[in-house]
Write a protein that holds these residues in place. Structure first.
Motif, PDB file in Angstrom:
ATOM      1  N   ASP A 108     -67.242  95.663  23.312  1.00  8.57           N
ATOM      2  CA  ASP A 108     -66.625  95.736  21.930  1.00  8.57           C
ATOM      3  C   ASP A 108     -67.784  97.040  21.286  1.00  8.57           C
ATOM      4  O   ASP A 108     -68.843  97.778  21.667  1.00  8.57           O
ATOM      5  N   LEU A 109     -67.741  97.654  20.143  1.00  8.16           N
ATOM      6  CA  LEU A 109     -68.063  99.238  19.651  1.00  8.16           C
ATOM      7  C   LEU A 109     -67.595  99.069  18.310  1.00  8.16           C
ATOM      8  O   LEU A 109     -66.812  98.752  17.298  1.00  8.16           O
ATOM      9  N   PHE A 110     -68.532  99.652  17.435  1.00  6.87           N
ATOM     10  CA  PHE A 110     -68.719 100.740  16.324  1.00  6.87           C
ATOM     11  C   PHE A 110     -67.802 101.291  16.397  1.00  6.87           C
ATOM     12  O   PHE A 110     -68.360 102.646  16.888  1.00  6.87           O
ATOM     13  N   VAL A 111     -67.191 101.801  15.786  1.00  6.52           N
ATOM     14  CA  VAL A 111     -66.567 103.376  15.270  1.00  6.52           C
ATOM     15  C   VAL A 111     -66.295 103.866  13.780  1.00  6.52           C
ATOM     16  O   VAL A 111     -65.843 102.555  13.406  1.00  6.52           O
ATOM     17  N   ARG A 112     -66.700 104.994  12.943  1.00  5.17           N
ATOM     18  CA  ARG A 112     -65.854 104.977  12.287  1.00  5.17           C
ATOM     19  C   ARG A 112     -64.606 105.199  11.503  1.00  5.17           C
ATOM     20  O   ARG A 112     -64.172 106.127  13.052  1.00  5.17           O
ATOM     21  N   ARG A 113     -64.236 104.153  10.860  1.00  3.22           N
ATOM     22  CA  ARG A 113     -62.812 104.425  10.346  1.00  3.22           C
ATOM     23  C   ARG A 113     -62.186 105.796  10.525  1.00  3.22           C
ATOM     24  O   ARG A 113     -61.042 106.663  10.314  1.00  3.22           O
ATOM     25  N   SER A 114     -63.453 107.002  10.029  1.00  5.64           N
ATOM     26  CA  SER A 114     -62.441 108.510   9.887  1.00  5.64           C
ATOM     27  C   SER A 114     -62.641 108.612  11.145  1.00  5.64           C
ATOM     28  O   SER A 114     -61.817 110.317  11.644  1.00  5.64           O
ATOM     29  N   TYR A 136     -70.594 100.042   6.837  1.00 10.56           N
ATOM     30  CA  TYR A 136     -71.722  99.738   8.048  1.00 10.56           C
ATOM     31  C   TYR A 136     -72.310 100.967   8.083  1.00 10.56           C
ATOM     32  O   TYR A 136     -73.423 101.117   8.235  1.00 10.56           O
ATOM     33  N   TYR A 137     -71.551 102.459   7.938  1.00 12.29           N
ATOM     34  CA  TYR A 137     -72.497 103.674   8.403  1.00 12.29           C
ATOM     35  C   TYR A 137     -72.767 104.158   7.303  1.00 12.29           C
ATOM     36  O   TYR A 137     -72.338 104.010   5.769  1.00 12.29           O
ATOM     37  N   ASN A 138     -74.256 104.287   6.865  1.00  4.82           N
ATOM     38  CA  ASN A 138     -75.613 104.405   6.067  1.00  4.82           C
ATOM     39  C   ASN A 138     -75.413 106.276   6.205  1.00  4.82           C
ATOM     40  O   ASN A 138     -77.051 106.909   6.919  1.00  4.82           O
ATOM     41  N   GLY A 139     -75.612 107.279   4.859  1.00  3.36           N
ATOM     42  CA  GLY A 139     -76.767 108.839   5.226  1.00  3.36           C
ATOM     43  C   GLY A 139     -75.784 109.014   4.173  1.00  3.36           C
ATOM     44  O   GLY A 139     -76.207 108.294   2.555  1.00  3.36           O
ATOM     45  N   THR A 142     -71.554 106.839   3.012  1.00  2.00           N
ATOM     46  CA  THR A 142     -71.313 105.478   3.061  1.00  2.00           C
ATOM     47  C   THR A 142     -69.917 104.750   3.581  1.00  2.00           C
ATOM     48  O   THR A 142     -68.545 105.511   2.931  1.00  2.00           O
ATOM     49  N   GLU A 143     -69.780 104.690   5.119  1.00  2.00           N
ATOM     50  CA  GLU A 143     -68.359 104.722   5.511  1.00  2.00           C
ATOM     51  C   GLU A 143     -68.169 103.319   6.211  1.00  2.00           C
ATOM     52  O   GLU A 143     -69.067 103.093   6.641  1.00  2.00           O
ATOM     53  N   ASP A 144     -67.362 102.727   6.087  1.00  3.10           N
ATOM     54  CA  ASP A 144     -66.725 101.359   7.132  1.00  3.10           C
ATOM     55  C   ASP A 144     -67.038 101.758   8.558  1.00  3.10           C
ATOM     56  O   ASP A 144     -66.458 102.972   8.829  1.00  3.10           O
ATOM     57  N   ALA A 145     -66.400 100.911   9.352  1.00  5.06           N
ATOM     58  CA  ALA A 145     -66.575 101.132  10.652  1.00  5.06           C
ATOM     59  C   ALA A 145     -65.294  99.693  11.290  1.00  5.06           C
ATOM     60  O   ALA A 145     -65.671  98.845  10.641  1.00  5.06           O
ATOM     61  N   PHE A 146     -64.523 100.492  12.498  1.00  8.03           N
ATOM     62  CA  PHE A 146     -63.590  98.982  12.776  1.00  8.03           C
ATOM     63  C   PHE A 146     -65.021  99.127  13.961  1.00  8.03           C
ATOM     64  O   PHE A 146     -65.309  99.448  14.560  1.00  8.03           O
ATOM     65  N   ASP A 147     -64.875  97.462  14.053  1.00  7.46           N
ATOM     66  CA  ASP A 147     -65.366  97.058  15.728  1.00  7.46           C
ATOM     67  C   ASP A 147     -63.992  96.749  16.379  1.00  7.46           C
ATOM     68  O   ASP A 147     -62.921  95.592  16.543  1.00  7.46           O
ATOM     69  N   MET A 148     -64.358  97.115  17.109  1.00 10.42           N
ATOM     70  CA  MET A 148     -62.771  97.358  18.528  1.00 10.42           C
ATOM     71  C   MET A 148     -63.664  96.678  19.338  1.00 10.42           C
ATOM     72  O   MET A 148     -64.574  96.776  20.097  1.00 10.42           O
ATOM     73  N   ARG A 149     -62.904  96.528  20.211  1.00  7.76           N
ATOM     74  CA  ARG A 149     -62.650  95.151  21.386  1.00  7.76           C
ATOM     75  C   ARG A 149     -61.803  95.454  22.019  1.00  7.76           C
ATOM     76  O   ARG A 149     -60.433  95.284  22.324  1.00  7.76           O
ATOM     77  N   LYS A 150     -62.244  94.969  23.735  1.00  5.95           N
ATOM     78  CA  LYS A 150     -61.759  94.772  24.808  1.00  5.95           C
ATOM     79  C   LYS A 150     -61.637  93.920  25.308  1.00  5.95           C
ATOM     80  O   LYS A 150     -63.189  93.898  25.886  1.00  5.95           O
ATOM     81  N   PRO A 151     -60.940  92.833  26.008  1.00  6.34           N
ATOM     82  CA  PRO A 151     -61.076  91.821  26.504  1.00  6.34           C
ATOM     83  C   PRO A 151     -60.988  91.826  27.791  1.00  6.34           C
ATOM     84  O   PRO A 151     -60.927  92.482  29.019  1.00  6.34           O
ATOM     85  N   LEU A 152     -62.172  91.524  29.038  1.00  6.98           N
ATOM     86  CA  LEU A 152     -62.324  91.511  30.624  1.00  6.98           C
ATOM     87  C   LEU A 152     -61.942  90.201  30.857  1.00  6.98           C
ATOM     88  O   LEU A 152     -61.109  89.381  30.221  1.00  6.98           O
ATOM     89  N   LYS A 153     -61.792  90.317  32.234  1.00  8.35           N
ATOM     90  CA  LYS A 153     -61.409  89.015  33.490  1.00  8.35           C
ATOM     91  C   LYS A 153     -61.978  88.269  32.984  1.00  8.35           C
ATOM     92  O   LYS A 153     -60.676  86.887  33.261  1.00  8.35           O
ATOM     93  N   ARG A 154     -62.888  88.255  32.531  1.00  5.24           N
ATOM     94  CA  ARG A 154     -63.160  86.538  31.880  1.00  5.24           C
ATOM     95  C   ARG A 154     -62.757  85.824  31.116  1.00  5.24           C
ATOM     96  O   ARG A 154     -62.656  84.464  31.191  1.00  5.24           O
TER      97      ARG A 154
END
Length: 177
Positions: A108-114, A136-139, A142-154
């Motif tokens: 998984d990873l977090f990425v800015r929505r923009s 999630y992002y402050n500076g 403030t900006e939202d993040a997407f938590d993106m995921r990729k399943p692995l073989k397990r």
């Protein structure tokens, strides 16, 4: 031809040009060193033949049970080396290491929505939006993040991702690190 190798502590003195990007999170030296000490096989750099740093990826393994996974903490490419496929290669390496030796269920990873370019790249690499993390992002803003995921073989049943494609929203304090 460039080379991909494990990050070394001395690389901290040479990677400022990579971090000079408004979309790249920059951490303190002890943060980078803690990742290097704990997960050296999930922390890599791409270098030119003359050893100039072009890009890096920094990750960790975390979670318990079926939530055990690889996490991309940071990935960034210096502006002059973008659009050459470096990020895809580094992501593939982090995914392989997350599968073996870590035997994770997903990455998984977090990425800015923009950050549309990154979201498109991650989608092309097989990641999907799992949830939205509000604020999630402050500076400066403030900006939202997407938590993106990729399943692995397990993750044979793909339980780590939502099959219906819908994400849910969580508040930042609900995110576990």
């Amino acid at each position: 031809m460039s080379s991909l190798r494990q990050f070394k502590a001395t690389d901290l003195f040479n990677f400022n040009a990579i971090n000079l990007d408004s979309l790249t999170e920059t951490y303190n030296i002890s943060f980078y060193l803690s990742y290097l000490a704990r997960w050296p096989d999930l922390f890599s750099v791409q270098c030119t033949p003359s050893s100039t740093l072009m890009a890096y990826v920094m990750g960790k393994a975390e979670g318990t049970g079926t939530d055990w996974h690889g996490h991309v903490t940071a990935i960034t490419v210096a502006p002059e080396y973008r659009r050459l496929g470096l990020a895809q290669g580094m992501m593939a390496l982090l995914e392989r290491v997350s599968e073996y030796p870590y035997d994770g269920y997903f990455v998984d990873l977090f990425v800015r929505r923009s950050n549309k370019v990154a979201i498109e790249m991650y989608t092309q690499l097989g990641y999907s939006i799992y949830r939205t993390v509000k604020g999630y992002y402050n500076g400066e803003t403030t900006e939202d993040a997407f938590d993106m995921r990729k399943p692995l073989k397990r993750d044979v049943d793909r339980k780590s991702v939502r099959e219906n494609g819908e994400s849910f929203i969580v508040e930042p304090h609900e995110v576990q690190f």
